[in-house]
Design a protein around this motif. Sequence first.
Motif, short mmCIF file in Angstrom:
data_model
loop_
_atom_site.label_atom_id
_atom_site.label_comp_id
_atom_site.label_asym_id
_atom_site.label_seq_id
_atom_site.Cartn_x
_atom_site.Cartn_y
_atom_site.Cartn_z
N GLU A 2 0.85 -1.19 0.00
CA GLU A 2 0.00 0.00 0.00
C GLU A 2 0.89 1.25 0.00
O GLU A 2 1.96 1.26 0.60
N LEU A 3 0.43 2.29 -0.66
CA LEU A 3 1.22 3.51 -0.74
C LEU A 3 1.49 4.13 0.63
O LEU A 3 2.58 4.62 0.89
N ASN A 4 0.48 4.10 1.50
CA ASN A 4 0.69 4.67 2.84
C ASN A 4 1.74 3.89 3.61
O ASN A 4 2.52 4.47 4.37
N ASP A 5 1.77 2.56 3.43
CA ASP A 5 2.79 1.75 4.09
C ASP A 5 4.18 2.11 3.56
O ASP A 5 5.14 2.24 4.33
N TYR A 6 4.28 2.27 2.25
CA TYR A 6 5.55 2.69 1.65
C TYR A 6 5.98 4.04 2.23
O TYR A 6 7.14 4.22 2.62
N GLN A 7 5.04 4.96 2.29
CA GLN A 7 5.32 6.31 2.76
C GLN A 7 5.92 6.29 4.18
O GLN A 7 6.92 6.95 4.44
N LYS A 8 5.35 5.50 5.05
CA LYS A 8 5.83 5.42 6.43
C LYS A 8 7.18 4.71 6.51
O LYS A 8 8.08 5.13 7.25
N GLU A 9 7.34 3.65 5.75
CA GLU A 9 8.61 2.91 5.76
C GLU A 9 9.74 3.76 5.17
O GLU A 9 10.85 3.79 5.70
N ALA A 10 9.44 4.47 4.09
CA ALA A 10 10.44 5.32 3.45
C ALA A 10 10.86 6.46 4.37
O ALA A 10 12.00 6.91 4.32
N ASN A 11 9.97 6.89 5.24
CA ASN A 11 10.27 8.00 6.13
C ASN A 11 11.40 7.67 7.10
O ASN A 11 12.08 8.56 7.61
N LYS A 12 11.65 6.40 7.33
CA LYS A 12 12.74 6.00 8.23
C LYS A 12 14.09 6.45 7.70
O LYS A 12 15.06 6.53 8.46
N THR A 13 14.17 6.75 6.42
CA THR A 13 15.45 7.14 5.82
C THR A 13 15.58 8.65 5.67
O THR A 13 16.61 9.12 5.19
N LEU A 14 14.57 9.39 6.08
CA LEU A 14 14.61 10.84 5.93
C LEU A 14 15.45 11.46 7.04
O LEU A 14 15.20 11.24 8.21
N ALA A 15 16.43 12.20 6.63
CA ALA A 15 17.23 12.99 7.58
C ALA A 15 17.14 14.43 7.11
O ALA A 15 17.18 14.70 5.92
N GLY A 16 16.96 15.32 8.02
CA GLY A 16 16.84 16.70 7.58
C GLY A 16 16.91 17.68 8.72
O GLY A 16 17.08 17.30 9.88
N ASN A 17 16.77 18.91 8.36
CA ASN A 17 16.79 19.99 9.32
C ASN A 17 15.63 20.92 9.01
O ASN A 17 14.64 20.49 8.41
N ALA A 69 4.59 14.62 0.77
CA ALA A 69 3.21 14.39 1.20
C ALA A 69 3.15 14.13 2.70
O ALA A 69 2.27 14.67 3.40
N LEU A 70 4.06 13.33 3.22
CA LEU A 70 4.08 13.05 4.65
C LEU A 70 4.33 14.32 5.45
O LEU A 70 3.67 14.57 6.46
N TRP A 71 5.24 15.16 4.99
CA TRP A 71 5.52 16.42 5.65
C TRP A 71 4.26 17.28 5.72
O TRP A 71 4.00 17.96 6.71
N ALA A 72 3.45 17.24 4.66
CA ALA A 72 2.21 18.02 4.58
C ALA A 72 1.02 17.28 5.18
O ALA A 72 -0.11 17.75 5.06
N ASN A 73 1.28 16.12 5.81
CA ASN A 73 0.23 15.31 6.42
C ASN A 73 -0.82 14.86 5.39
O ASN A 73 -2.02 14.95 5.62
N ILE A 74 -0.31 14.39 4.26
CA ILE A 74 -1.17 13.89 3.18
C ILE A 74 -0.79 12.44 2.91
O ILE A 74 0.38 12.14 2.66
N ASP A 75 -1.76 11.55 2.98
CA ASP A 75 -1.52 10.13 2.68
C ASP A 75 -1.41 9.93 1.17
O ASP A 75 -2.23 10.46 0.40
N LEU A 76 -0.44 9.15 0.75
CA LEU A 76 -0.30 8.85 -0.69
C LEU A 76 -1.52 8.12 -1.23
O LEU A 76 -1.89 8.31 -2.38
N ASP A 77 -2.13 7.27 -0.41
CA ASP A 77 -3.36 6.61 -0.86
C ASP A 77 -4.42 7.64 -1.22
O ASP A 77 -5.14 7.48 -2.22
N ASP A 78 -4.52 8.72 -0.44
CA ASP A 78 -5.49 9.78 -0.74
C ASP A 78 -5.11 10.53 -2.02
O ASP A 78 -5.98 10.89 -2.81
N VAL A 79 -3.81 10.75 -2.21
CA VAL A 79 -3.35 11.40 -3.44
C VAL A 79 -3.77 10.58 -4.65
O VAL A 79 -4.31 11.10 -5.63
N ALA A 80 -3.52 9.27 -4.58
CA ALA A 80 -3.86 8.39 -5.70
C ALA A 80 -5.36 8.35 -5.94
O ALA A 80 -5.82 8.44 -7.09
N LYS A 81 -6.14 8.25 -4.87
CA LYS A 81 -7.60 8.20 -4.99
C LYS A 81 -8.14 9.49 -5.61
O LYS A 81 -8.95 9.46 -6.53
N THR A 82 -7.67 10.62 -5.11
CA THR A 82 -8.12 11.91 -5.63
C THR A 82 -7.74 12.07 -7.09
O THR A 82 -8.53 12.56 -7.91
#
Length: 95
Positions: A2-17, A69-82
């Motif tokens: 699922e896209l939302n699952d990908y989104q959350k798993e991928a977030n583990k690699t985000l490093a930023g300021n 999308a995650l930063w903006a609190n938007i689920d990828l599943d919702d993006v795809a559906k819309t």
Amino acid sequence: MELNDYQKEANKTLAGNEHVLTNLALGLASDSGLVVSQIKKYTFQGADLDHDALEKKMGDVLWYLSQIALWANIDLDDVAKTNLETLAKMYPQRN
């Protein structure tokens, strides 16, 4: 997956300021350009379409898009559906 699952798993690699959104937007633009470059080489320069390279670059684009999308609190599943709803309105003859 699922896209939302990908989104959350991928977030583990985000490093930023404090500039994380800018970094994500620039990365999205940059890697989108690399996708375009692969297609340009195939279309106009006679190269074989490098499916592996294209898939990798598309994955990079997906990563950046998912994190914006995650930063903006938007689920990828919702993006795809819309998007599918928008396409159905734009192309009703294809439903």
